[in-house]
Design an enzyme around this catalytic site. Structure first.
Site, PDB file in Angstrom:
ATOM      1  CB  ALA A  65      -0.898  -0.008   1.234  1.00  0.00           C
ATOM      2  CD  GLU A  66       1.830   1.112  -3.940  1.00  0.00           C
ATOM      3  OE1 GLU A  66       0.598   1.267  -3.748  1.00  0.00           O
ATOM      4  OE2 GLU A  66       2.313   0.047  -4.360  1.00  0.00           O
ATOM      5  CD  GLN A 106       7.573  -4.164  -6.364  1.00  0.00           C
ATOM      6  OE1 GLN A 106       6.540  -4.566  -6.895  1.00  0.00           O
ATOM      7  NE2 GLN A 106       8.105  -4.737  -5.308  1.00  0.00           N
ATOM      8  CE1 TYR A 165       2.727   8.952 -11.201  1.00  0.00           C
ATOM      9  CE2 TYR A 165       1.627   7.336 -12.578  1.00  0.00           C
ATOM     10  CZ  TYR A 165       2.593   8.302 -12.414  1.00  0.00           C
ATOM     11  OH  TYR A 165       3.423   8.619 -13.461  1.00  0.00           O
ATOM     12  CG  HIS A 173       6.160  -2.197 -14.863  1.00  0.00           C
ATOM     13  ND1 HIS A 173       4.892  -2.562 -15.232  1.00  0.00           N
ATOM     14  CD2 HIS A 173       6.449  -2.943 -13.768  1.00  0.00           C
ATOM     15  CE1 HIS A 173       4.443  -3.493 -14.407  1.00  0.00           C
ATOM     16  NE2 HIS A 173       5.364  -3.739 -13.502  1.00  0.00           N
TER      17      HIS A 173
HETATM   18  C1  LIG Z   1      -0.011  -0.061  -7.010  1.00  0.00           C
HETATM   19  C2  LIG Z   1       1.001  -1.110  -7.276  1.00  0.00           C
HETATM   20  N1  LIG Z   1       2.048  -1.275  -6.430  1.00  0.00           N
HETATM   21  C3  LIG Z   1       3.002  -2.183  -6.700  1.00  0.00           C
HETATM   22  C4  LIG Z   1       2.937  -2.967  -7.809  1.00  0.00           C
HETATM   23  C5  LIG Z   1       4.050  -3.962  -8.126  1.00  0.00           C
HETATM   24  N2  LIG Z   1       3.548  -5.330  -7.982  1.00  0.00           N
HETATM   25  C6  LIG Z   1       3.120  -6.038  -9.052  1.00  0.00           C
HETATM   26  S1  LIG Z   1       2.475  -7.498  -8.620  1.00  0.00           S
HETATM   27  C7  LIG Z   1       2.784  -7.248  -6.986  1.00  0.00           C
HETATM   28  C8  LIG Z   1       2.339  -8.263  -5.978  1.00  0.00           C
HETATM   29  C9  LIG Z   1       0.860  -8.501  -6.036  1.00  0.00           C
HETATM   30  O1  LIG Z   1       0.478  -9.522  -5.171  1.00  0.00           O
HETATM   31  P1  LIG Z   1      -1.003 -10.026  -5.059  1.00  0.00           P
HETATM   32  O2  LIG Z   1      -1.951  -8.871  -4.982  1.00  0.00           O
HETATM   33  O3  LIG Z   1      -1.055 -10.993  -3.948  1.00  0.00           O
HETATM   34  O4  LIG Z   1      -1.304 -10.741  -6.443  1.00  0.00           O
HETATM   35  P2  LIG Z   1      -0.544 -11.962  -7.153  1.00  0.00           P
HETATM   36  O5  LIG Z   1       0.526 -11.367  -8.016  1.00  0.00           O
HETATM   37  O6  LIG Z   1      -0.002 -12.851  -6.101  1.00  0.00           O
HETATM   38  O7  LIG Z   1      -1.569 -12.625  -7.990  1.00  0.00           O
HETATM   39  C10 LIG Z   1       3.416  -6.012  -6.804  1.00  0.00           C
HETATM   40  C11 LIG Z   1       3.859  -5.483  -5.513  1.00  0.00           C
HETATM   41  C12 LIG Z   1       1.829  -2.782  -8.662  1.00  0.00           C
HETATM   42  N3  LIG Z   1       1.668  -3.535  -9.766  1.00  0.00           N
HETATM   43  N4  LIG Z   1       0.893  -1.857  -8.371  1.00  0.00           N
END
Ligand SMILES: Cc1ncc(C[n+]2csc(CCOP(=O)(O)OP(=O)(O)O)c2C)c(N)n1
Lengths: 341, 374
Positions: free
Chosen positions: A62-63, A85, A91, A132
Site C-alpha cells: 500500500a503505497e 516499486q 501514484y 513500469h
Molecule cells: C499499485 C502497485 N504497487 C506495486 C505494484 C508492483 N507489484 C506487481 S504485482 C505485486 C504483488 C501482487 O500480489 P497479489 O496482490 O497478492 O497478487 P498476485 O501477483 O499474487 O496474484 C506487486 C507489488 C503494482 N503492480 N501496483
C-alpha cells in the site's frame, strides 16, 4: 567496504543504504519486497540479513500507507528511506507526497521537518509493460517542498543517495532503471558534488546538451556521433532537478550559444520546458538559435515493442542539431514572433 | 436493504469459519453438510476441460518466455479452479475485471490466446476488444480495477440489465486503499459485483502474515457491510458452488459479495522472480498434493463422469490450443508505430499530429537506409 571493480549502479545504491544504516540508527528502510527478497531490482539486497527486521522491512502492499507511515515515523524521529516499486505505482502515494511530505515544514512554520527519502525506480528502456516506465519527474518537480534527484553515474548514485538520506528535507530519488546495470570502476564510499550542482560530463564548444538521469548516456553517445559531423557538444548532467543549477547551465550556454534539452518524459509542460524557459530568460543575448527540446512524445508510455520509437535517441538529437544551424549565419528569424521575415 | 432470514433476523455477513470444501485433497467427497448446493456434474466436466486447456496454455506461455517471445509472464499454475470457476459462474454478458495474472480466465472467456498475451508480449496494452468480450483491460496497478468493477456493476444496476461484474484481486492488493474504497462504494450503492480474492499466499515475496493480521481476508467485507465467504480455491467444486451463490446473490439484488479463495501460486511471481529467496520447496510440495486439476479429475472419475477416452480427448484439445498458441506467438506481430498517436485522443491534437509527422519521417529514413545500402 569497497565493492570490486566494475560496480553497478544497483550495487552502489545498495552500498549507500548499507553505509547509511550503519552510520545512523535512525535510518530505516521499508517498502514492498525490500526485505528478504532484496527488492525487485536487488537494491536492498542483504540489508535485512545484516541489520535485522527492525531496520529493513517489508510492509503491506500500500503505497499511500508506506509514505504516510514514513511521515509519522519521521515526525517521531526516524529517517525513513522508502521504496516505491515502480514509477507509476507511486501514484497511490501521490496524495501523501503532494499534500503532506512536501508541505509539512511549511505548514508548521519550520517546526516539523520530514527527512524522508522516497526511492523510485523510474523511466523506461527496459522493455517493461505499461505502468513500469513512466517518467514522473515533472509531477514532483512541480511540487514545492520536494527535492528531486536522479543519478546518471555509479559514483553519483552512491553519493547522491547518501546526501539524500542526510538531507533535512524530503527527497524524491529517481533511479533510472535502465542504468541499474551500468558499471564503473568506483571505489566506495565515494563523494561527488553536493545537491544543486550540475556536472559537465563532456566539455564542448558548439552547443550544450542538458540531460539528467536516463538521458545522460544518450547525450554522450550523441556527442560522439555529432563529433563526426563536426559538432563539439558539451554534455551537462543536472544530477538534481530540484535544486536546479542555473549557474552551470547558464555559463555553459553563454559559452556555446546553443542549447538542446533532453528528456524521456513527454515534452509538453515538462521539466524540459522549464529548463528551456530559464535558459531563454538568462541567455537570450548569447543565443545563436532557439533552445530546443528533444523529448519523448506526448503519448502514454507505449508497449515495449514500440518504446524505441518514443524514447529520444541519438538520431533525434542529431536532427535537432541540424535545426540549430551551426555554420553560416543563423537564419532563425522566421521563428521570432510575428514571423516578420 | 439488509438481507434477512425468513424470520426477519438479519443474515450474518460473516464467512464460514473454515474455507468451504466439497473435495478432500485426494479428490474424494469431503464430509458435509455443505451450505451451498453442489454444482451440476456437467458444469464440473466443463470446468475440468477448461482447466486442463488453461494449464496447457499457461505452460506454453511460460515456455515462450524462455524463447524471448514474451516480455514477462505471470503464471497461474495451481490457480485454475479460481480462474476457470469465476468465468463459468458468470454469463457471457457479465463483466470481468482481471489483473495481469488472469490469462487463463481470459482464455476461458473465449478471447483468442494471442490477444490475451498482447500485453505481456509487448505489442499492445490490450490486445482484445473489451466491449466485445465484456472484459476490462488486464490491470497492472494493484486493486485499482476493483473500484472500476463496482462502478460498472452500479451502471448495470441503473440500467436494469441484470448483469454483474466480477473483479479479481490478489491477497497483496487487498492492502491497497482502492480495495477498501471499492468494497465501501459497492456496498453503499448496492452494486452487483463479486470480488474474488485469490489468496495465493504471496505478494511477490511478501507472505500473507505480512499483509494482514485479520483471521482471513474474507473478514474484510464485514466492516463495509459486504457478505463474504471463504472457499478452498483448489477445490473446483467448492469454488463453483460458492461463486455460483455469490453471483446469484449479486444478480438478484443482494448487493456485493466477497469471496476469498485459498489457493497457491505454484510458479514464481513471474518468470523474472526467484521464489527460492522467500519460500521453501517443501511448502510448494505440500500444495502440489492439492492440485486442483488432479482433485477434480479424481472426483469426476469417481462419479463415473470422466473416462480414459474423454480425458485423452481433452488432453489432445489442450495440445492443439498450445500448438496454435506457439504458431501465433512465433509469428511476429504486426506493429504500426504511427498508431502510437492514434488513440491518445479521438482527434489528435495539433502537437500530436506534428509528432506523428516527425516519427513518420524517421521511419521513412530508416526504410531508405535499408533499401539503399551505402
Ligand atoms: C499499485 C502497485 N504497487 C506495486 C505494484 C508492483 N507489484 C506487481 S504485482 C505485486 C504483488 C501482487 O500480489 P497479489 O496482490 O497478492 O497478487 P498476485 O501477483 O499474487 O496474484 C506487486 C507489488 C503494482 N503492480 N501496483
Amino acid at each position: 567496504m569497497t565493492p570490486p571493480a566494475g560496480t553497478t549502479m544497483a550495487q552502489a545504491l545498495n552500498a549507500a543504504l548499507r553505509d547509511a544504516l550503519d552510520g545512523d540508527e535512525r535510518v530505516l528502510v521499508f517498502g514492498e519486497d525490500v526485505g528478504p527478497l532484496g527488492g525487485v531490482f536487488r537494491v536492498t539486497d542483504g540489508l535485512t540479513a545484516k541489520f535485522g527486521e527492525d531496520r529493513c522491512f517489508d510492509t503491506p502492499l500500500a503505497e499511500s500507507g508506506i509514505v504516510g507511515f514514513a511521515v509519522g515515523m519521521a515526525m517521531g524521529g526516524f529517517r525513513p528511506v522508502v521504496e516505491m516499486q515502480f514509477d507509476a505505482f507511486a501514484y497511490p502515494a501521490f496524495e501523501q507526497i503532494a499534500s503532506h511530505v512536501a508541505k509539512m515544514r511549511n505548514r508548521t512554520r519550520g517546526r516539523v521537518a520530514l527527512p524522508i527519502v522516497i526511492r523510485i525506480p523510474y523511466a523506461g528502456g527496459i522493455g517493461g509493460v505499461e505502468h513500469h516506465c513512466d517518467s514522473s519527474e515533472g509531477y514532483y518537480a512541480h511540487t514545492p517542498g520536494l527535492k528531486v534527484v536522479t543519478p546518471a553515474t555509479v559514483a553519483d548514485a552512491y553519493s547522491l543517495l547518501r546526501e539524500a538520506i542526510d538531507d533535512p528535507d524530503p527527497v524524491i530519488f529517481l533511479e533510472p532503471k535502465k542504468l541499474y546495470w551500468s558499471k564503473a570502476d568506483v571505489a566506495l564510499p565515494a563523494r561527488t558534488e553536493p545537491f544543486g550542482r550540475a556536472a559537465i560530463r563532456r566539455p564542448g564548444a558548439d552547443a550544450t546538451v542538458v540531460a539528467y538521469g536516463p538521458t545522460v548516456p544518450v547525450a554522450l553517445e550523441a556527442a560522439e556521433a555529432a563529433a563526426d559531423e563536426g559538432w563539439d557538444l558539451e554534455v551537462l548532467d543536472l544530477r538534481t532537478i530540484v535544486p536546479f543549477d542555473d549557474g552551470t547551465v547558464v555559463a555553459s550556454v553563454r559559452r556555446t550559444g546553443r542549447c538542446v534539452v533532453l528528456s524521456e518524459a513527454a515534452g509538453f509542460a515538462g521539466v524540459g520546458a522549464e529548463i528551456a524557459a530559464r535558459v531563454q530568460e538568462r541567455c537570450f543575448h548569447s543565443l545563436l538559435a532557439p533552445v530546443l527540446r528533444v523529448t519523448g512524445f506526448d503519448i502514454p508510455y507505449p508497449p515495449p515493442m514500440l518504446e524505441h520509437h518514443h524514447l529520444p535517441g541519438v538520431d533525434r538529437i542529431l536532427d535537432a542539431l541540424d535545426r540549430l544551424q551551426r555554420d553560416d549565419e543563423p537564419d532563425t528569424r522566421h521563428l521570432l514572433a510575428g514571423g516578420a521575415a | 436493504m439488509t438481507e434477512r432470514h425468513r424470520d426477519g433476523r438479519p443474515r450474518p455477513l460473516l464467512p464460514s469459519e473454515r474455507p468451504i470444501r466439497f473435495l478432500t485433497d485426494g479428490g474424494t467427497p469431503a464430509r458435509g453438510p455443505h451450505p451451498y448446493p453442489e454444482p451440476d456434474p456437467d458444469l464440473l466436466l466443463r470446468a475440468y476441460r477448461r482447466m486442463v486447456v488453461g494449464r496447457r496454455f499457461d505452460a506454453q506461455a511460460t515456455a515462450l518466455t524462455k524463447q524471448g517471445r514474451l516480455a514477462v509472464y505471470p503464471s497461474s499454475r495451481g490457480q485454475e479452479a479460481c480462474q476457470v470457476g469465476a468465468v463459468l459462474a458468470l454469463d457471457d454478458g457479465d463483466w470481468l475485471f482481471p489483473t495481469y495474472r488472469e490469462s487463463v480466465a481470459l482464455v476461458t472467456r473465449g478471447i483468442p490466446p494471442v490477444e490475451v498475451l498482447s500485453l505481456l508480449r509487448g505489442d499492445a496494452h490490450c490486445g482484445y476488444d473489451p466491449h466485445r468480450h465484456h472484459v476490462a483491460p488486464q490491470c497492472t496497478p494493484l486493486a485499482t480495477q476493483t473500484v472500476h468493477a463496482a462502478g460498472l456493476a452500479y451502471a448495470e444496476r441503473r440500467k436494469g440489465s441484470g448483469r454483474v461484474a466480477l473483479a479479481f484481486v490478489g491477497d497483496g492488493a487487498t492492502s491497497e486503499g482502492d480495495f477498501h474504497e471499492a468494497l465501501n462504494f459497492a456496498a453503499v450503492f448496492h452494486a452487483p459485483v463479486v470480488f474474488l480474492v485469490q489468496n495465493n499466499r504471496y505478494a511477490i515475496s511478501v507472505p500473507l502474515e505480512r499483509q494482514t493480521a485479520a483471521p482471513a481476508l474474507a473478514y474484510k467485507g464485514i466492516g463495509y457491510g459486504v457478505r463474504s465467504e471463504q472457499v478452498d480455491g483448489n477445490d473446483a467444486v467448492a469454488v463453483l458452488a460458492v461463486l455460483g451463490a455469490a453471483v446469484a446473490h449479486a444478480r438478484s439484488g443482494g448487493g456485493p459479495f466477497l469471496v476469498e479463495a485459498h489457493t497457491y501460486r505454484m510458479e514464481p511471481h513471474t518468470n523474472a522472480d526467484d521464489a527460492t529467496r522467500y519460500r521453501a520447496d517443501a511448502e510448494t510440495e505440500r500444495w502440489r498434493r492439492r492440485d486442483p486439476i488432479a482433485r477434480l479429475e479424481a472426483y469426476l472419475r469417481g462419479l463415473g463422469r470422466l473416462g480414459d477416452e474423454e480425458a485423452a480427448a481433452i488432453a489432445a484439445e489442450a495440445e492443439e490450443v498450445a500448438a496454435r498458441l506457439r504458431a501465433g506467438m512465433n509469428a511476429d506481430p504486426d506493429l504500426a508505430p504511427l498508431d502510437l498517436f492514434a488513440h491518445v485522443y479521438r482527434e489528435p491534437t495539433p502537437q500530436l499530429a506534428e509528432q506523428r509527422a516527425l516519427l513518420r519521417s524517421e521511419l521513412q529514413a530508416e526504410l531508405h537506409a535499408e533499401e539503399v545500402p551505402v
